[in-house]
Design an enzyme around this catalytic site. Sequence first.
Site, PDB file in Angstrom:
ATOM      1  N   SER A 208      69.189  13.986  70.900  1.00 51.61           N
ATOM      2  CA  SER A 208      69.465  13.816  72.333  1.00 51.61           C
ATOM      3  C   SER A 208      68.265  14.295  73.138  1.00 51.61           C
ATOM      4  O   SER A 208      67.537  15.204  72.712  1.00 51.61           O
ATOM      5  CB  SER A 208      70.688  14.650  72.719  1.00 51.61           C
ATOM      6  OG  SER A 208      70.776  14.771  74.126  1.00 51.61           O
TER       7      SER A 208
ATOM      8  N   TYR B 284      75.343  22.388  73.186  1.00 48.85           N
ATOM      9  CA  TYR B 284      74.975  21.020  72.813  1.00 48.85           C
ATOM     10  C   TYR B 284      73.455  20.900  72.619  1.00 48.85           C
ATOM     11  O   TYR B 284      72.988  20.345  71.615  1.00 48.85           O
ATOM     12  CB  TYR B 284      75.468  20.098  73.931  1.00 48.85           C
ATOM     13  CG  TYR B 284      75.224  18.640  73.731  1.00 48.85           C
ATOM     14  CD1 TYR B 284      76.115  17.857  73.000  1.00 48.85           C
ATOM     15  CD2 TYR B 284      74.115  18.010  74.293  1.00 48.85           C
ATOM     16  CE1 TYR B 284      75.908  16.509  72.832  1.00 48.85           C
ATOM     17  CE2 TYR B 284      73.895  16.652  74.133  1.00 48.85           C
ATOM     18  CZ  TYR B 284      74.792  15.899  73.408  1.00 48.85           C
ATOM     19  OH  TYR B 284      74.584  14.556  73.247  1.00 48.85           O
TER      20      TYR B 284
HETATM   21  N1  LIG Z   1      76.385   9.559  75.499  1.00 46.89           N
HETATM   22  C1  LIG Z   1      75.173  10.070  75.682  1.00 46.89           C
HETATM   23  O1  LIG Z   1      74.622  10.053  76.804  1.00 46.89           O
HETATM   24  C2  LIG Z   1      74.431  10.667  74.520  1.00 46.89           C
HETATM   25  C3  LIG Z   1      73.066  10.954  74.697  1.00 46.89           C
HETATM   26  C4  LIG Z   1      72.351  11.493  73.644  1.00 46.89           C
HETATM   27  C5  LIG Z   1      72.962  11.722  72.435  1.00 46.89           C
HETATM   28  N2  LIG Z   1      74.285  11.438  72.286  1.00 46.89           N
HETATM   29  C6  LIG Z   1      74.871  11.692  70.977  1.00 46.89           C
HETATM   30  O2  LIG Z   1      75.334  10.481  70.435  1.00 46.89           O
HETATM   31  C7  LIG Z   1      76.389  10.751  69.500  1.00 46.89           C
HETATM   32  C8  LIG Z   1      77.600   9.919  69.881  1.00 46.89           C
HETATM   33  O3  LIG Z   1      78.039  10.319  71.174  1.00 46.89           O
HETATM   34  P1  LIG Z   1      78.826   9.325  72.144  1.00 46.89           P
HETATM   35  O4  LIG Z   1      78.356   9.599  73.500  1.00 46.89           O
HETATM   36  O5  LIG Z   1      78.751   7.951  71.586  1.00 46.89           O
HETATM   37  O6  LIG Z   1      80.302   9.948  72.022  1.00 46.89           O
HETATM   38  P2  LIG Z   1      81.754   9.308  71.931  1.00 46.89           P
HETATM   39  O7  LIG Z   1      81.812   7.968  72.572  1.00 46.89           O
HETATM   40  O8  LIG Z   1      82.647  10.376  72.418  1.00 46.89           O
HETATM   41  O9  LIG Z   1      81.970   9.084  70.352  1.00 46.89           O
HETATM   42  C9  LIG Z   1      82.054  10.165  69.496  1.00 46.89           C
HETATM   43  C10 LIG Z   1      82.492   9.720  68.129  1.00 46.89           C
HETATM   44  O10 LIG Z   1      82.529  10.865  67.274  1.00 46.89           O
HETATM   45  C11 LIG Z   1      83.768  10.853  66.555  1.00 46.89           C
HETATM   46  N3  LIG Z   1      84.068  12.223  66.155  1.00 46.89           N
HETATM   47  C12 LIG Z   1      84.331  13.295  66.944  1.00 46.89           C
HETATM   48  N4  LIG Z   1      84.573  14.390  66.186  1.00 46.89           N
HETATM   49  C13 LIG Z   1      84.464  13.989  64.888  1.00 46.89           C
HETATM   50  C14 LIG Z   1      84.612  14.657  63.642  1.00 46.89           C
HETATM   51  N5  LIG Z   1      84.954  15.960  63.564  1.00 46.89           N
HETATM   52  N6  LIG Z   1      84.420  13.948  62.503  1.00 46.89           N
HETATM   53  C15 LIG Z   1      84.086  12.635  62.559  1.00 46.89           C
HETATM   54  N7  LIG Z   1      83.934  11.944  63.709  1.00 46.89           N
HETATM   55  C16 LIG Z   1      84.120  12.619  64.861  1.00 46.89           C
HETATM   56  C17 LIG Z   1      84.751  10.232  67.549  1.00 46.89           C
HETATM   57  O11 LIG Z   1      85.912   9.659  66.958  1.00 46.89           O
HETATM   58  P3  LIG Z   1      87.273  10.492  66.636  1.00 46.89           P
HETATM   59  O12 LIG Z   1      87.660  11.188  67.906  1.00 46.89           O
HETATM   60  O13 LIG Z   1      88.209   9.438  66.180  1.00 46.89           O
HETATM   61  O14 LIG Z   1      86.915  11.446  65.534  1.00 46.89           O
HETATM   62  C18 LIG Z   1      83.874   9.106  68.093  1.00 46.89           C
HETATM   63  O15 LIG Z   1      83.853   8.005  67.194  1.00 46.89           O
HETATM   64  C19 LIG Z   1      76.658  12.244  69.600  1.00 46.89           C
HETATM   65  O16 LIG Z   1      75.955  12.914  68.560  1.00 46.89           O
HETATM   66  C20 LIG Z   1      76.086  12.605  70.951  1.00 46.89           C
HETATM   67  O17 LIG Z   1      75.734  13.957  71.032  1.00 46.89           O
HETATM   68  C21 LIG Z   1      75.035  10.922  73.301  1.00 46.89           C
END
Ligand SMILES: NC(=O)c1ccc[n+]([C@@H]2O[C@H](COP(=O)([O-])OP(=O)(O)OC[C@H]3O[C@@H](n4cnc5c(N)ncnc54)[C@H](OP(=O)(O)O)[C@@H]3O)[C@@H](O)[C@H]2O)c1
Length: 259
Positions: free
Chosen positions: A149, A162
């Site tokens: 990130s 985070y």
């Molecule tokens: N959105 C942003 O702006 C952004 C920016 C930089 C980096 N990121 C990173 O990108 C990645 C994805 O984030 P996102 O924004 O796409 O989030 P998101 O839409 O909330 O998706 C998160 C995913 O993680 C799964 N998850 C949560 N806890 C889990 C566990 N214990 N075991 C297995 N799966 C789990 C969730 O499904 P379930 O609830 O069904 O488990 C869901 O599929 C993360 O690492 C985040 O830090 C995001």
Amino acid sequence: MAEYEHDPVSVADKRAVVIGGTSGIGRGIARAFAAEGARVVPTSRTEARVDETASELEALGAEALRATCDVTDRESLVALRDRVVDAFGGVDVLVNSPSAIARKSLLEVTDEEWGHVFDVQLDGPRRATQVFAEELSRDGGGSIVNVSSASAVTAIDELAAYSAAKAGIDALTRVSARELAPEVRVNAIRPGFIVTEQTKEAYAPGTDRYEAVTARTYEQRIGDPGDVAGAAVYLASDAAGYVRGEILTVDCGFVQSAL
Ligand SMILES: NC(=O)c1ccc[n+]([C@@H]2O[C@H](COP(=O)([O-])OP(=O)(O)OC[C@H]3O[C@@H](n4cnc5c(N)ncnc54)[C@H](OP(=O)(O)O)[C@@H]3O)[C@@H](O)[C@H]2O)c1
């Protein structure tokens, strides 16, 4: 390979496990892999989300395996690996995109909140790497794509745990790239702000956070999961065969932008 030849940017022949592949960035990556012709396992804790995403990938013409997993539970990851190997005969790509967040400053965050963010965001990918490493090595050409990130390299309010966990992902990427070489390549993508479950309320249009973030991008917008997916396809493809331990920033200029 001959001197001026290069491998294609394609994951068509890959078997890919996408942890956190049922929402947001992971789902975007799972969709991109599926559209390219890969066999994909979009996995997370929730059966209904897995089923819905797998159906979406099948509608794109891909073969998808329905399997849940919890990255905080090693046995769950072992069971996932064994199911994938049974179904597909092996694994070529592991994408680590599980998410957990605590919107707290360093002085406010509790031990429990800090621990949970680390358990999912850093120890989850670390466990998955340990569990999948041997399978990824087996047929040669295996790779891991971690999701870091912009917060790993910038200070952002209320993201203390985070940000620290994501800095850990950068280090995990470098350490595992060295340790798993030459059989497995390990790289990461570093998204800026992307519209997902994690961000859609906190960074909604009209909020101060939205204004602050979009002002630092060169297109004045927050990204979509599709903006990030192509970078994961590239890193997992044989075209990136000489790319190791790299963290590819996909943020429309957010990190390098000053005033
Ligand atoms: N959105 C942003 O702006 C952004 C920016 C930089 C980096 N990121 C990173 O990108 C990645 C994805 O984030 P996102 O924004 O796409 O989030 P998101 O839409 O909330 O998706 C998160 C995913 O993680 C799964 N998850 C949560 N806890 C889990 C566990 N214990 N075991 C297995 N799966 C789990 C969730 O499904 P379930 O609830 O069904 O488990 C869901 O599929 C993360 O690492 C985040 O830090 C995001």
